[in-house]
Write a protein that holds these residues in place. Structure first.
Motif, short mmCIF file in Angstrom:
data_model
loop_
_atom_site.label_atom_id
_atom_site.label_comp_id
_atom_site.label_asym_id
_atom_site.label_seq_id
_atom_site.Cartn_x
_atom_site.Cartn_y
_atom_site.Cartn_z
N PRO A 1 0.80 -1.22 0.00
CA PRO A 1 0.00 0.00 0.00
C PRO A 1 0.84 1.28 0.00
O PRO A 1 0.49 2.25 -0.68
CB PRO A 1 -0.83 -0.11 1.29
N LEU A 2 1.94 1.30 0.73
CA LEU A 2 2.77 2.51 0.78
C LEU A 2 3.38 2.82 -0.59
O LEU A 2 3.38 3.97 -1.04
CB LEU A 2 3.87 2.37 1.84
N ALA A 3 3.87 1.79 -1.28
CA ALA A 3 4.44 2.00 -2.61
C ALA A 3 3.38 2.51 -3.58
O ALA A 3 3.63 3.42 -4.37
CB ALA A 3 5.07 0.70 -3.13
N ILE A 4 2.19 1.93 -3.50
CA ILE A 4 1.10 2.37 -4.37
C ILE A 4 0.73 3.82 -4.07
O ILE A 4 0.60 4.64 -4.98
CB ILE A 4 -0.12 1.43 -4.22
N PHE A 5 0.60 4.15 -2.79
CA PHE A 5 0.25 5.52 -2.40
C PHE A 5 1.31 6.51 -2.89
O PHE A 5 0.98 7.55 -3.45
CB PHE A 5 0.09 5.62 -0.88
N ASN A 6 2.57 6.19 -2.68
CA ASN A 6 3.64 7.09 -3.10
C ASN A 6 3.64 7.30 -4.61
O ASN A 6 3.81 8.42 -5.09
CB ASN A 6 5.00 6.57 -2.64
N ASP A 7 3.45 6.24 -5.37
CA ASP A 7 3.42 6.37 -6.82
C ASP A 7 2.18 7.15 -7.28
O ASP A 7 2.28 7.98 -8.18
CB ASP A 7 3.46 5.00 -7.50
N LEU A 8 1.03 6.88 -6.67
CA LEU A 8 -0.18 7.61 -7.03
C LEU A 8 -0.02 9.10 -6.76
O LEU A 8 -0.43 9.94 -7.56
CB LEU A 8 -1.39 7.05 -6.28
N SER A 9 0.60 9.42 -5.63
CA SER A 9 0.75 10.83 -5.26
C SER A 9 1.77 11.57 -6.13
O SER A 9 1.80 12.80 -6.14
CB SER A 9 1.11 10.97 -3.78
N THR A 10 2.60 10.83 -6.85
CA THR A 10 3.58 11.48 -7.73
C THR A 10 3.26 11.29 -9.21
O THR A 10 4.12 11.49 -10.06
CB THR A 10 5.01 10.97 -7.44
N GLY A 11 2.02 10.90 -9.53
CA GLY A 11 1.59 10.92 -10.93
C GLY A 11 1.47 9.60 -11.65
O GLY A 11 1.47 9.58 -12.88
N LEU A 12 1.34 8.49 -10.94
CA LEU A 12 1.25 7.18 -11.58
C LEU A 12 0.11 7.11 -12.59
O LEU A 12 0.31 6.67 -13.72
CB LEU A 12 1.10 6.07 -10.54
N LEU A 13 -1.08 7.53 -12.20
CA LEU A 13 -2.23 7.40 -13.11
C LEU A 13 -2.07 8.28 -14.34
O LEU A 13 -2.31 7.83 -15.47
CB LEU A 13 -3.53 7.74 -12.38
N LYS A 14 -1.63 9.51 -14.15
CA LYS A 14 -1.42 10.41 -15.29
C LYS A 14 -0.38 9.83 -16.24
O LYS A 14 -0.58 9.82 -17.46
CB LYS A 14 -0.98 11.78 -14.80
N THR A 15 0.71 9.33 -15.69
CA THR A 15 1.77 8.74 -16.51
C THR A 15 1.24 7.53 -17.28
O THR A 15 1.47 7.39 -18.48
CB THR A 15 2.98 8.34 -15.64
N THR A 16 0.52 6.65 -16.59
CA THR A 16 -0.01 5.44 -17.21
C THR A 16 -0.96 5.77 -18.35
O THR A 16 -0.84 5.22 -19.45
CB THR A 16 -0.71 4.56 -16.16
N PHE A 17 -1.88 6.69 -18.12
CA PHE A 17 -2.84 7.04 -19.16
C PHE A 17 -2.17 7.73 -20.35
O PHE A 17 -2.51 7.47 -21.50
CB PHE A 17 -3.99 7.89 -18.61
#
Length: 171
Positions: free
Chosen positions: A67-83
């Motif tokens: 969960p911490l890794a997911i949270f950190n990546d989400l907060s730094t733009g994971l979804l935007k990057t993926t899309f």
């Protein structure tokens, strides 16, 4: 006119494998387009191949193992990057693609596209972390040919009707 080969890789180790494969391509006949989904694609750059993506490293480095890794990546733009990566991949016109990594990379490279796809599932092995039934279904549906990293995974692919060849570990 040269044919275009896209190399989609999902991690630094996968970038190294992708670079090895790219170096085996006859560059007089093919243009190689590296698409590293994680990081800067340094192995490609160090071998004279210019990655089509330019993104920053995510904090997890692509290893979403909690969960911490997911949270950190989400907060730094994971979804935007993926899309944005997926949208870019869908716009590219290529003749063939090599996908190195996990089923996520395979889905990123194939959803909404009909491109002959060769998959190198380097992230999983029947010896250590086996593929799930769902992953086998997705691989069978999305990849035209698979080169697994060990003979046990190759046999598991064949047992499920997946076109698989084994010539040794690509790593």
């Amino acid at each position: 006119m040269k044919k275009r080969i896209r190399v989609v890789s999902n991690g630094v180790g996968e970038d190294v494998i992708g670079t090895t494969l790219a170096n085996a391509v006859d560059l007089d006949q093919f243009d190689v387009l590296p698409c590293p989904l994680v990081g800067k694609g340094s192995p490609y750059k160090n071998n004279g191949f210019l990655p089509v993506f330019d993104q920053d490293f995510l904090p997890s480095g692509g290893f979403l193992r909690g969960p911490l890794a997911i949270f950190n990546d989400l907060s730094t733009g994971l979804l935007k990057t993926t899309f944005s990566q997926h949208a870019f991949l869908k716009q590219m016109s290529v003749d063939l693609q090599l996908v190195i990594g996990d089923v996520f990379a395979l889905l990123m490279a194939t959803i909404g596209q009909d491109i002959p796809t060769i998959f190198f599932p380097s992230a999983k092995s029947q010896r250590a972390i086996p593929h799930s039934s769902l992953e086998f279904i997705l691989i069978k549906k999305r990849a035209n040919l698979v080169f697994p990293r060990d003979v046990e995974t190759h046999q598991a692919m064949l047992d499920r009707g997946i076109a698989s060849k084994f010539f040794g570990n690509p790593m």
